[in-house]
Enzyme design. Structure first.
Site, PDB file in Angstrom:
ATOM      1  N   CYS A   1      -6.127  -4.517  -8.111  1.00 39.75           N
ATOM      2  CA  CYS A   1      -5.993  -4.171  -6.726  1.00 39.75           C
ATOM      3  C   CYS A   1      -5.667  -5.492  -5.724  1.00 39.75           C
ATOM      4  O   CYS A   1      -5.261  -5.354  -4.424  1.00 39.75           O
ATOM      5  CB  CYS A   1      -7.278  -3.485  -6.179  1.00 39.75           C
ATOM      6  SG  CYS A   1      -8.964  -4.303  -6.147  1.00 39.75           S
ATOM      7  N   HIS A   2      -5.806  -6.734  -5.956  1.00 41.20           N
ATOM      8  CA  HIS A   2      -5.757  -7.763  -5.332  1.00 41.20           C
ATOM      9  C   HIS A   2      -4.127  -8.068  -5.363  1.00 41.20           C
ATOM     10  O   HIS A   2      -3.782  -8.799  -4.405  1.00 41.20           O
ATOM     11  CB  HIS A   2      -6.261  -9.236  -5.855  1.00 41.20           C
ATOM     12  CG  HIS A   2      -5.788  -9.484  -7.308  1.00 41.20           C
ATOM     13  ND1 HIS A   2      -6.212  -8.828  -8.476  1.00 41.20           N
ATOM     14  CD2 HIS A   2      -4.809 -10.425  -7.640  1.00 41.20           C
ATOM     15  CE1 HIS A   2      -5.612  -9.437  -9.424  1.00 41.20           C
ATOM     16  NE2 HIS A   2      -4.724 -10.253  -9.151  1.00 41.20           N
TER      17      HIS A   2
ATOM     18  N   GLU B   1      -1.718 -16.790  -9.611  1.00 41.59           N
ATOM     19  CA  GLU B   1      -0.702 -15.943 -10.298  1.00 41.59           C
ATOM     20  C   GLU B   1       0.725 -16.600  -9.816  1.00 41.59           C
ATOM     21  O   GLU B   1       1.727 -15.900 -10.144  1.00 41.59           O
ATOM     22  CB  GLU B   1      -0.476 -14.636 -10.148  1.00 41.59           C
ATOM     23  CG  GLU B   1      -2.045 -14.024 -11.064  1.00 41.59           C
ATOM     24  CD  GLU B   1      -2.199 -12.446 -10.456  1.00 41.59           C
ATOM     25  OE1 GLU B   1      -1.194 -11.765  -9.992  1.00 41.59           O
ATOM     26  OE2 GLU B   1      -3.236 -11.702 -10.917  1.00 41.59           O
TER      27      GLU B   1
ATOM     28  N   TYR C   1       0.821  -1.184   0.083  1.00 40.75           N
ATOM     29  CA  TYR C   1       0.014  -0.065   0.052  1.00 40.75           C
ATOM     30  C   TYR C   1       0.832   1.094   0.079  1.00 40.75           C
ATOM     31  O   TYR C   1       0.630   2.297  -0.741  1.00 40.75           O
ATOM     32  CB  TYR C   1      -0.865   0.174   1.150  1.00 40.75           C
ATOM     33  CG  TYR C   1      -1.975  -1.059   0.916  1.00 40.75           C
ATOM     34  CD1 TYR C   1      -3.277  -0.807   0.530  1.00 40.75           C
ATOM     35  CD2 TYR C   1      -1.899  -2.264   1.944  1.00 40.75           C
ATOM     36  CE1 TYR C   1      -4.076  -2.031   0.336  1.00 40.75           C
ATOM     37  CE2 TYR C   1      -2.783  -3.201   1.851  1.00 40.75           C
ATOM     38  CZ  TYR C   1      -3.890  -3.068   1.007  1.00 40.75           C
ATOM     39  OH  TYR C   1      -4.838  -4.139   1.216  1.00 40.75           O
TER      40      TYR C   1
ATOM     41  N   ASN D   1     -12.413   0.250  -6.263  1.00 38.05           N
ATOM     42  CA  ASN D   1     -11.998   0.003  -7.617  1.00 38.05           C
ATOM     43  C   ASN D   1     -13.114  -0.891  -8.359  1.00 38.05           C
ATOM     44  O   ASN D   1     -13.423  -1.900  -8.234  1.00 38.05           O
ATOM     45  CB  ASN D   1     -10.800  -0.925  -7.585  1.00 38.05           C
ATOM     46  CG  ASN D   1     -10.380  -1.427  -9.023  1.00 38.05           C
ATOM     47  OD1 ASN D   1     -10.729  -0.833 -10.018  1.00 38.05           O
ATOM     48  ND2 ASN D   1      -9.415  -2.091  -8.934  1.00 38.05           N
TER      49      ASN D   1
END
Length: 132
Positions: A82-83, A109, A51, A74
């Site tokens: 944003c994850h 991912e 952040y 978002n």
């Protein structure tokens, strides 16, 4: 909503310019949330950012909590990822769709998560210079 905001912003600026007897300007600056979302798009798949990193890259060094708020609002998720934003301690933090969904997206991912904390934190964190 965006059209209403844009329309209202132009009228406010015209009103202010008439009061100040200046030429009206129609340039609208990007909101903080929009700056955050633009920076988020620079985080590559399989990488994460904190952040605080996003706050610095958005031009507000001390706005880490505001970044969390922008992520929560978002409307473009998961296209604007944003994850991929986590706390500096390595904890995955909150997510508008729930922490389990965030964990699942990160793991998909290739990011290892255990007890809601990034296991391979140093290997997957983006360098601040990559946001320039």
């Amino acid at each position: 909503n965006y059209f209403f905001y844009f329309f209202t912003e132009i009228h406010i600026r015209e009103f202010e310019s008439k009061c100040l007897k200046q030429k009206p300007t129609t340039t609208i600056s990007m909101s903080f949330n929009e700056k955050v979302w633009k920076v988020l798009k620079k985080i590559p798949k399989g990488k994460i950012a904190t952040y605080g990193q996003i706050a610095r890259a958005s031009g507000s060094q001390l706005a880490a909590r505001a970044v969390g708020n922008a992520c929560n609002k978002n409307p473009f998720s998961p296209k604007v990822p944003c994850h991929r934003v986590i706390s500096s301690s390595g904890h995955i933090g909150g997510y508008a769709q729930g922490t389990q969904k965030k964990k699942k997206l990160l793991e998909r991912e290739g990011i290892k998560v255990k007890n809601n904390k990034i296991v391979n934190f140093k290997q997957v964190i983006v360098k601040q210079s990559e946001f320039v």
